[in-house]
Design an enzyme around this catalytic site. Sequence first.
Site, short mmCIF file in Angstrom:
data_model
loop_
_atom_site.label_atom_id
_atom_site.label_comp_id
_atom_site.label_asym_id
_atom_site.label_seq_id
_atom_site.Cartn_x
_atom_site.Cartn_y
_atom_site.Cartn_z
N ASP A 88 64.55 35.63 15.27
CA ASP A 88 64.94 34.97 14.02
C ASP A 88 65.03 36.02 12.92
O ASP A 88 64.12 36.85 12.75
CB ASP A 88 63.92 33.90 13.64
CG ASP A 88 64.41 33.05 12.49
OD1 ASP A 88 65.18 32.11 12.75
OD2 ASP A 88 64.02 33.33 11.33
N ASN A 109 71.63 34.38 1.94
CA ASN A 109 72.77 33.52 1.65
C ASN A 109 72.76 33.05 0.21
O ASN A 109 73.80 33.01 -0.47
CB ASN A 109 72.76 32.30 2.59
CG ASN A 109 73.38 32.61 3.94
OD1 ASN A 109 74.20 33.51 4.07
ND2 ASN A 109 72.97 31.88 4.96
N ASP A 142 77.06 36.34 6.70
CA ASP A 142 77.86 36.54 7.92
C ASP A 142 77.87 38.01 8.34
O ASP A 142 77.80 38.32 9.53
CB ASP A 142 79.29 36.07 7.68
CG ASP A 142 79.39 34.55 7.53
OD1 ASP A 142 78.41 33.87 7.88
OD2 ASP A 142 80.44 34.07 7.06
N GLU A 194 70.62 31.50 12.16
CA GLU A 194 70.19 32.89 12.19
C GLU A 194 69.27 33.17 13.37
O GLU A 194 68.60 34.20 13.42
CB GLU A 194 69.47 33.26 10.89
CG GLU A 194 68.10 32.64 10.69
CD GLU A 194 68.15 31.23 10.10
OE1 GLU A 194 67.10 30.77 9.62
OE2 GLU A 194 69.23 30.61 10.13
#
Length: 375
Positions: free
Chosen positions: A248, A256, A265, A291
């Site tokens: 993770d 973000n 991204d 993620e």
Amino acid sequence: MSTRSQSATQRTLQGLLLKRFGMAVATYGLTALLCWVGFFVGLFQATAQTAVLMTLGAAASQLVFLALFLSRGNLRFADPSLTEAQVLTALTWLTLLLGLFDEGRGSMLVIYVLIMLFGVFQLPPRVFVRCALFAFFGFASLNLYEGYQLQLSTPSVAIMQVCVLAVVLTWLCLFATYAQAMRQRMRQRRFALQAHQDTLRGMMRQLEDLAATDELTGLCNRRHFLRLASHELEGMSRGCQHGLALLDLDHFKRINDVHGHAAGDRVLQTFAAVARACLRDGDVIARYGGEEFVLLLPNTEADQFSACCERLREAFNHAEPLGVRVGPLSLSIGMTLVHKDDDLDDALQRADQALYQAKRDGRNRCAATWEDADA
């Protein structure tokens, strides 16, 4: 095409050509039989010695063709079937044979048709017409020579035979042209169909890749990973073990929120590039969702698996996404081992528990549940 494929293709071609040659030899045999029938009923205007010599000569010519096929010498020619040469040879022998018939000559004209039919589907139209002209002028010259020598008993019958042969050969030329045109059209349609099939296969492969690949990272997607992992578990032998890990990206939501989804991204793509560089060809890495990623290392020990995950974590720590600055990157990893007859869902749950342990311990670290995997 490989050498082995070429050799197999040549053997197949030679087998087909030998079968066609066998048909030609059978036609020679039937014609020789008719010749001897004509001899015994008095229509053959020559001695028995002449009949024997012609039979042996025709047989010798076929032995030459047989030697070419058996030695593969025919493959050096533009047309390996040697169809034109066989047709012209047969027409020559038939014309010589008809010169020794008198009243039975008309009934033997049908042999011209049998010989020409041998090249209908093989010879190009121009070559077929050339063979037809050779047959016509050979037979016509035979009658003209006998007429000049005043040896024609019934000139009107000879004229009729020449005209009939001209009509039959003309019809055969038209039919050969039509047959070759149809064959060419069928070949073009077969090539077009082959091209469409290749296109469809390519599209199917692209669809399979799309169905199995995560569009953003280029890694396997979750569905494809579960299918691959299940297959690996089913094929495990006793005493073998695989490494399974959930990974993770730490603080990905903050990336973000602060830097935008485009930056997020780019971080995901950076991790995918780092994972490809750190893992072996047989290792499987996939985007599990958001993620979160999942890793499967076949045939590994606990210390090897831990070292691999640590190497991947450290490499991601030092990675810098191209074009964006999001601060230091970190990764939390939960590891476990999978044995034969182990349930994949249970193994994923163990790895998930280890992942949460790594996060509770401060993130940017690896945690493991080896003891549960051995139970």
